[in-house]
Design a protein around this motif. Structure first.
Motif, PDB file in Angstrom:
ATOM      1  N   HIS A 134     -39.163 -55.428 -17.112  1.00  0.00           N
ATOM      2  CA  HIS A 134     -40.189 -54.601 -17.749  1.00  0.00           C
ATOM      3  C   HIS A 134     -39.901 -54.393 -19.236  1.00  0.00           C
ATOM      4  O   HIS A 134     -40.293 -53.373 -19.819  1.00  0.00           O
ATOM      5  N   ARG A 135     -39.243 -55.342 -19.852  1.00  0.00           N
ATOM      6  CA  ARG A 135     -38.926 -55.212 -21.274  1.00  0.00           C
ATOM      7  C   ARG A 135     -40.130 -55.591 -22.127  1.00  0.00           C
ATOM      8  O   ARG A 135     -40.780 -56.613 -21.914  1.00  0.00           O
ATOM      9  N   PHE A 150     -43.167 -46.324 -18.125  1.00  0.00           N
ATOM     10  CA  PHE A 150     -42.293 -46.762 -19.218  1.00  0.00           C
ATOM     11  C   PHE A 150     -43.001 -46.761 -20.573  1.00  0.00           C
ATOM     12  O   PHE A 150     -42.627 -47.489 -21.481  1.00  0.00           O
ATOM     13  N   ARG A 151     -44.031 -45.932 -20.743  1.00  0.00           N
ATOM     14  CA  ARG A 151     -44.728 -45.902 -22.021  1.00  0.00           C
ATOM     15  C   ARG A 151     -44.537 -44.575 -22.758  1.00  0.00           C
ATOM     16  O   ARG A 151     -44.982 -44.419 -23.879  1.00  0.00           O
ATOM     17  N   VAL A 183     -35.363 -47.596 -25.270  1.00  0.00           N
ATOM     18  CA  VAL A 183     -34.118 -47.324 -24.540  1.00  0.00           C
ATOM     19  C   VAL A 183     -33.809 -48.470 -23.578  1.00  0.00           C
ATOM     20  O   VAL A 183     -32.687 -48.978 -23.523  1.00  0.00           O
ATOM     21  N   LEU A 184     -34.812 -48.892 -22.814  1.00  0.00           N
ATOM     22  CA  LEU A 184     -34.588 -49.967 -21.845  1.00  0.00           C
ATOM     23  C   LEU A 184     -34.226 -51.276 -22.534  1.00  0.00           C
ATOM     24  O   LEU A 184     -33.379 -52.035 -22.062  1.00  0.00           O
ATOM     25  N   PRO A 234     -29.270 -52.327 -22.184  1.00  0.00           N
ATOM     26  CA  PRO A 234     -29.565 -52.982 -20.907  1.00  0.00           C
ATOM     27  C   PRO A 234     -28.440 -52.937 -19.863  1.00  0.00           C
ATOM     28  O   PRO A 234     -28.572 -53.553 -18.818  1.00  0.00           O
ATOM     29  N   ARG A 235     -27.327 -52.218 -20.147  1.00  0.00           N
ATOM     30  CA  ARG A 235     -26.199 -52.218 -19.212  1.00  0.00           C
ATOM     31  C   ARG A 235     -25.963 -50.808 -18.655  1.00  0.00           C
ATOM     32  O   ARG A 235     -25.014 -50.124 -19.035  1.00  0.00           O
ATOM     33  N   PRO A 236     -26.791 -50.353 -17.739  1.00  0.00           N
ATOM     34  CA  PRO A 236     -26.607 -48.994 -17.225  1.00  0.00           C
ATOM     35  C   PRO A 236     -25.401 -48.899 -16.292  1.00  0.00           C
ATOM     36  O   PRO A 236     -25.048 -49.852 -15.598  1.00  0.00           O
TER      37      PRO A 236
END
Length: 443
Positions: A184-185, A200-201, A214-215, A219-221
């Motif tokens: 979803h990037r 995600f908006r 942020v996403l 990308p490494r949660p």
């Protein structure tokens, strides 16, 4: 990877299967209430491999019975809805919502045949735009008093969509927080003010940072999973360069639902319901803790994407998910448009109708998927042996004791995140106009 035998066990849900026996202990979404609008409120329903027909009586009650008349097998989806029951056009046999045959008008007047005929029937209840049915044996449990089922109808919106894959694939994408940074990037940020009804908006809670950024940039949660009374709490932590911690709390509500934040104001509770072993529906209730939901706008947005009456995606495998290589290079990571449901469809449909998990290799970010499979296997064992504890059902106080669960996005100081997400939820509940119940006691 898992064995072929275990993959079969975890994915098959028809009558007589072990997962099917677990799912039948819980209420299942079977239709949207809007599907019964119009002059003839009768709908075919296939769920867990069973072919059924749902109907709404004049008094507003719902019935769900075997699709085939027990006389000679005619399709009751073409039945006549009359006086509190569904009548077969073949010989006039009529059935109530409890499956009891009420009339056999072609038989002699003195015949008692109707009294001896009862077809398969399942109890139904309606909550906030979804008709739920209990397909198990014995008395149905109470529905859990989670946010989406206790909020007023003005603050909820229900919808559904078809996915051409096994139900487990659809569920597992929802408990995988790492995928959002890729699948979803968005390569550029839209104006969050235009993001109503879209995931995600929004800005991350309490900040001016778009969630898309942020996403994309982190990308490494780090993913933490906790077992709860209702299933699993999944916390994804993204360290924002040591200056702050982004905290995203999502949930798996056993057996096949998720609860996730959609925006600062709204959450999504989504069930993944098997039609058969190779097809499922997602059913979702969007719940607002702020303003009433704009039902017209939410429905209009989604009807642009789905074909009625079966809620089939207009963009999907038949047209290559709308894939555009220029878009993939310039605007989105997938090249499959802005609708994240299309992204998810591709992710769960492309492995095939039933993923061959004997060839998969899970990583550290798949910790929730592994935890869920263990929970499902424990539930299978509990039902098989008739002893043990099932999530939600055997909670002290039963399903009515289940609250929340908390689903939030927020940013906190790196050493204070463990309290920040709870504080964020409490503030949201305190300000909500419809007095949501406190979250689960375990929080």
């Amino acid at each position: 990877m898992i064995s072929e035998e275990m993959n079969r066990t975890l994915t098959r849900t028809g009558p007589g299967t072990e997962v099917g026996a677990v799912l039948r202990r819980y209420w299942q979404p079977v239709a949207l209430t809007v599907e019964f609008d119009g002059p003839r409120p009768v709908r075919p329903v296939t769920i867990l491999g069973e072919r059924l027909v749902a109907f709404r009586n004049e008094d507003g009650s719902y019935g769900l019975i075997d699709r085939h008349c027990p006389h000679r097998g005619a399709d009751l989806c073409y039945g006549r809805l009359e006086d509190g029951g569904l009548r077969c056009p073949f010989h006039g046999w009529k059935f109530g919502t409890d499956g009891q045959c009420q009339e056999t008008p072609a038989e002699p007047e003195e015949s008692t045949l109707a009294q001896r005929i009862k077809t398969t029937a399942y109890p139904c209840v309606e909550r906030n735009g979804i008709v739920f049915a209990y397909l198990g044996e014995g008395e149905a449990p109470a529905l859990p008093e989670i946010d989406c089922l206790t909020a007023p109808e003005s603050h909820t919106f229900a919808f559904k969509g078809l996915i051409e894959s096994n139900w487990l694939q659809a569920l597992e994408v929802g408990i995988d927080p790492a995928h959002a940074s890729f699948l979803h990037r968005y390569l550029e940020d839209d104006d969050p003010a235009d993001g109503y009804g879209k995931q995600f908006r929004d800005y991350v809670g309490g900040t001016d940072i778009p969630m898309t950024r942020v996403l994309r940039d982190f990308p490494r949660p780090k993913i933490e999973v906790e077992t709860t009374d209702y299933g699993l709490r999944i916390t994804a932590l993204r360290d924002l360069n040591g200056e702050a911690m982004h905290v995203r709390v999502t949930n798996q509500i056993f057996p096949q639902a998720i609860a996730i934040p959609m925006s600062n104001e709204m959450t999504i509770t989504q069930w993944h319901v098997p039609v058969d072993d190779e097809t499922c529906y997602w059913y979702a209730i969007f719940t607002s803790f702020g303003k009433p939901v704009d039902h017209a706008k939410m429905r209009e947005q989604r009807l642009q994407l789905y074909e009625l009456p079966d809620y089939i995606p207009k963009v999907g495998k038949r047209n290559g998910y709308g894939y555009d290589p220029v878009e993939q290079k310039m605007r989105t990571y997938t090249g499959m448009g802005d609708d994240i449901n299309v992204h998810d469809q591709w992710a769960v449909e492309s492995p095939g109708p039933i993923q061959d998990r004997t060839k998969e290799h899970l990583g550290q970010t798949d910790v929730a998927i592994a935890a869920y499979r263990r929970m499902l296997l424990r539930a299978i064992k509990t039902v098989r042996k008739g002893e043990g504890v099932l999530p939600i059902l055997d909670t002290e106080g039963g399903p009515s004791a289940i609250r929340g669960p908390v689903a939030v996005d927020t940013v906190a100081a790196p050493d204070a995140w463990s309290d920040a997400w709870l504080a964020c939820d409490r503030a949201r509940r305190d300000a909500a106009p419809w007095s949501p119940k406190p979250a689960v006691a375990a929080e």
